[in-house]
Design an enzyme around this catalytic site. Sequence first.
Site, PDB file in Angstrom:
ATOM      1  N   HIS A  60      -8.938   6.974  -3.467  1.00 31.38           N
ATOM      2  CA  HIS A  60      -9.207   7.996  -2.710  1.00 31.38           C
ATOM      3  C   HIS A  60      -9.832   9.412  -3.367  1.00 31.38           C
ATOM      4  CE1 HIS A  60      -5.720   6.128  -0.531  1.00 31.38           C
ATOM      5  NE2 HIS A  60      -6.507   5.943   0.503  1.00 31.38           N
TER       6      HIS A  60
ATOM      7  N   LYS B  57       2.939   3.805  12.296  1.00 31.66           N
ATOM      8  CA  LYS B  57       3.673   3.213  10.951  1.00 31.66           C
ATOM      9  C   LYS B  57       4.708   4.140  10.082  1.00 31.66           C
ATOM     10  CE  LYS B  57      -0.847   3.207   8.742  1.00 31.66           C
ATOM     11  NZ  LYS B  57      -1.840   2.424   7.862  1.00 31.66           N
TER      12      LYS B  57
ATOM     13  N   ARG C 199     -14.340  -0.825   0.697  1.00 28.89           N
ATOM     14  CA  ARG C 199     -14.058  -1.535  -0.647  1.00 28.89           C
ATOM     15  C   ARG C 199     -14.547  -2.750  -0.566  1.00 28.89           C
ATOM     16  NH1 ARG C 199      -7.748  -0.085   0.005  1.00 28.89           N
ATOM     17  NH2 ARG C 199      -8.664  -0.138   2.342  1.00 28.89           N
TER      18      ARG C 199
ATOM     19  N   SER D  62      -3.229   1.987  -1.271  1.00 27.86           N
ATOM     20  CA  SER D  62      -1.725   2.639  -1.332  1.00 27.86           C
ATOM     21  C   SER D  62      -0.635   1.660  -1.221  1.00 27.86           C
ATOM     22  CB  SER D  62      -1.630   3.585  -0.185  1.00 27.86           C
ATOM     23  OG  SER D  62      -2.786   4.719  -0.167  1.00 27.86           O
TER      24      SER D  62
HETATM   25  P1  ADP Z   1      -5.873   4.634   6.780  1.00 27.83           P
HETATM   26  O1  ADP Z   1      -4.450   4.445   7.126  1.00 27.83           O
HETATM   27  O2  ADP Z   1      -6.813   5.586   7.644  1.00 27.83           O
HETATM   28  O3  ADP Z   1      -6.677   3.251   6.514  1.00 27.83           O
HETATM   29  P2  ADP Z   1      -5.758   5.220   4.032  1.00 27.83           P
HETATM   30  O4  ADP Z   1      -4.968   6.054   3.453  1.00 27.83           O
HETATM   31  O5  ADP Z   1      -5.427   3.596   3.634  1.00 27.83           O
HETATM   32  O6  ADP Z   1      -5.789   5.396   5.543  1.00 27.83           O
HETATM   33  O7  ADP Z   1      -7.217   5.151   3.534  1.00 27.83           O
HETATM   34  C1  ADP Z   1      -8.099   6.071   3.907  1.00 27.83           C
HETATM   35  C2  ADP Z   1      -9.753   5.805   3.817  1.00 27.83           C
HETATM   36  O8  ADP Z   1      -9.839   5.602   2.316  1.00 27.83           O
HETATM   37  C3  ADP Z   1     -10.055   4.498   4.402  1.00 27.83           C
HETATM   38  O9  ADP Z   1     -11.512   4.406   4.870  1.00 27.83           O
HETATM   39  C4  ADP Z   1      -9.923   3.399   3.274  1.00 27.83           C
HETATM   40  O10 ADP Z   1     -11.078   2.419   3.406  1.00 27.83           O
HETATM   41  C5  ADP Z   1     -10.205   4.292   2.094  1.00 27.83           C
HETATM   42  N1  ADP Z   1      -9.927   3.761   0.746  1.00 27.83           N
HETATM   43  C6  ADP Z   1      -8.539   3.333   0.386  1.00 27.83           C
HETATM   44  N2  ADP Z   1      -8.563   2.970  -0.640  1.00 27.83           N
HETATM   45  C7  ADP Z   1      -9.465   3.079  -1.317  1.00 27.83           C
HETATM   46  C8  ADP Z   1      -9.939   2.882  -2.619  1.00 27.83           C
HETATM   47  N3  ADP Z   1      -9.474   2.247  -3.476  1.00 27.83           N
HETATM   48  N4  ADP Z   1     -11.419   3.129  -2.925  1.00 27.83           N
HETATM   49  C9  ADP Z   1     -12.250   3.674  -1.833  1.00 27.83           C
HETATM   50  N5  ADP Z   1     -11.781   3.813  -0.576  1.00 27.83           N
HETATM   51  C10 ADP Z   1     -10.473   3.695  -0.262  1.00 27.83           C
END
Ligand code: ADP
Length: 169
Positions: free
Chosen positions: A18, A42, A91, A129
């Site tokens: 992130h 969730k 990703r 995450s």
């Molecule tokens: P959500 O519940 O909205 O998917 P996340 O916190 O999991 O929230 O992810 C937010 C955004 O960041 C999403 O677009 C996800 O694809 C992106 N993201 C999550 N992990 C990574 C990573 N390791 N590298 C790049 N983008 C990521």
Amino acid sequence: MTSHVVYPGSFDPVTNGHIDLVERSSRVFGQVIVGVASGHGKEPLFPVEERVALMRQATASMRNVRVESFDGLLVDYLRQKESCVVIRGLRAISDFEYELQMALTNRQLSGEIETIFLMPSQEYVFLSSRIVKAVAGLGGDVSAWVPPVVFEALRRKYSRAPKEVPGVS
Ligand code: ADP
């Protein structure tokens, strides 16, 4: 035209993947607003206030980044922020279908919105995450995957409540 963009997500918790995206966005756009989604149905590991605090600490060195929480529809939040650009991360191929669906849904809800996808550095392509929580919950070392403040928060969380280990699906 807008020079400020919104990067929404759960960030439960924020990972180095992130942060990589926040940094890339902050180099391209005038201002980046990180929107930490409070709901989603969730049950999060960290309450939204803590997710916001961790993201703020992890991005403190980036002057043009603001972090706040939001509730409800993303399109309403964008309207409120007077922005029409959403940043999302791509990703692996596995992200594509869900992200395409979300982007097109948001476009249907509000025709002005554009979603811009950014790719992280290769080392973060398989980082999520969910994986961080699963590994940390089982006592594994996640220090290479998360900012130091998050590492500490996970350590506190799991030393207090070892049963909160989420499953990896
Ligand atoms: P959500 O519940 O909205 O998917 P996340 O916190 O999991 O929230 O992810 C937010 C955004 O960041 C999403 O677009 C996800 O694809 C992106 N993201 C999550 N992990 C990574 C990573 N390791 N590298 C790049 N983008 C990521």
